[in-house]
Scaffold this motif. Sequence first.
Motif, PDB file in Angstrom:
ATOM      1  N   LEU A   1       3.050  -1.282   4.308  1.00  0.00           N
ATOM      2  CA  LEU A   1       3.106   0.119   3.885  1.00  0.00           C
ATOM      3  C   LEU A   1       4.398   0.310   2.833  1.00  0.00           C
TER       4      LEU A   1
ATOM      5  N   THR B   1       0.445   5.466   0.682  1.00  0.00           N
ATOM      6  CA  THR B   1      -0.747   6.364   1.008  1.00  0.00           C
ATOM      7  C   THR B   1      -0.192   7.707   0.624  1.00  0.00           C
TER       8      THR B   1
ATOM      9  N   LEU C   1      -1.903   0.258   9.252  1.00  0.00           N
ATOM     10  CA  LEU C   1      -1.307  -0.690   8.563  1.00  0.00           C
ATOM     11  C   LEU C   1      -0.135  -1.833   9.141  1.00  0.00           C
TER      12      LEU C   1
ATOM     13  N   ILE D   1      -9.540  -1.120   2.016  1.00  0.00           N
ATOM     14  CA  ILE D   1      -8.046  -1.469   1.198  1.00  0.00           C
ATOM     15  C   ILE D   1      -8.179  -2.871   0.664  1.00  0.00           C
ATOM     16  N   ARG D   2      -8.525  -3.847   1.583  1.00  0.00           N
ATOM     17  CA  ARG D   2      -8.331  -5.154   1.268  1.00  0.00           C
ATOM     18  C   ARG D   2      -9.237  -5.493  -0.107  1.00  0.00           C
TER      19      ARG D   2
ATOM     20  N   LEU E   1      -9.769  -0.397   6.491  1.00  0.00           N
ATOM     21  CA  LEU E   1      -8.934  -1.656   5.979  1.00  0.00           C
ATOM     22  C   LEU E   1      -9.681  -2.572   5.052  1.00  0.00           C
TER      23      LEU E   1
ATOM     24  N   LEU F   1      -1.221  -6.301   5.330  1.00  0.00           N
ATOM     25  CA  LEU F   1      -0.998  -5.298   4.584  1.00  0.00           C
ATOM     26  C   LEU F   1       0.255  -4.777   4.915  1.00  0.00           C
TER      27      LEU F   1
ATOM     28  N   ARG G   1      -0.275   4.872   8.896  1.00  0.00           N
ATOM     29  CA  ARG G   1       0.833   3.956   9.178  1.00  0.00           C
ATOM     30  C   ARG G   1       0.781   2.833  10.366  1.00  0.00           C
TER      31      ARG G   1
ATOM     32  N   VAL H   1       0.764  -1.099   0.024  1.00  0.00           N
ATOM     33  CA  VAL H   1      -0.064  -0.073  -0.086  1.00  0.00           C
ATOM     34  C   VAL H   1       1.029   1.320   0.010  1.00  0.00           C
TER      35      VAL H   1
END
Length: 222
Positions: free
Chosen positions: A38, A15, A30, A124-125, A121, A36, A27, A13
């Motif tokens: 960063l 950001t 994650l 994002i997934r 989250l 996940l 941060r 990921v």
Amino acid sequence: MADPPYGDTPLRVVTADDHPTFRAGLRAVLAAAPDLVLAGEADTGAKAVALAQELCPDVVVMDVQMPDLDGIEATRRLVGTAPSVRVLVVTMFEDDATVFRAVRAGARGYVLKGASFSELLRAIRAVGHGEALFGPGVAERLIDWFTSAPPPVPPDAFPDLSAREREVLQQLALGRRNAEIAAELFLSPKTVRNLVSSILTKLQVADRAQAALRARDAGLGG
């Protein structure tokens, strides 16, 4: 309830947000998620594009309002140059125009900053694994917009458009592309893109071809 596992390989990921506090929160969240990781952070739209092109992450978490290049234009450039990178817009803006611009730019998800970290989250997934996810309020407006019939053309055609938007719409009716419109009206390409986006939203059409058709039906472009 925990989210179901999608696989053993963590999602990478990036950001993109100009607020250090929000980036720090992401941060931390994650770092606590084993699936996940960063990959990088950016504080401007241009840096987000460059970083995503360099790192090829699975997901870019993109704010809308950032210095030097807004998140929607950054999304458009990413989708055009790195289509494997999926964009999740996370912003405080929930107006229809911003939502529709983000979707047309290629965002695969749109979540408001007021959402909980667990919702973020999940988004994002989902986006990282090829799904599309929009916050409840955003999804409802998208459904309403795409399923509602466009309003009839009024006698004084398109009164909601500004004078400049009407000029651009007339150019669309003539079949001209953005570069031609910019040259004809002495505007920058970015200004033309923004005007076209606003026209599509106000006319409740999905693309420039539908906008051109409505314009021609109303007598423009002849």
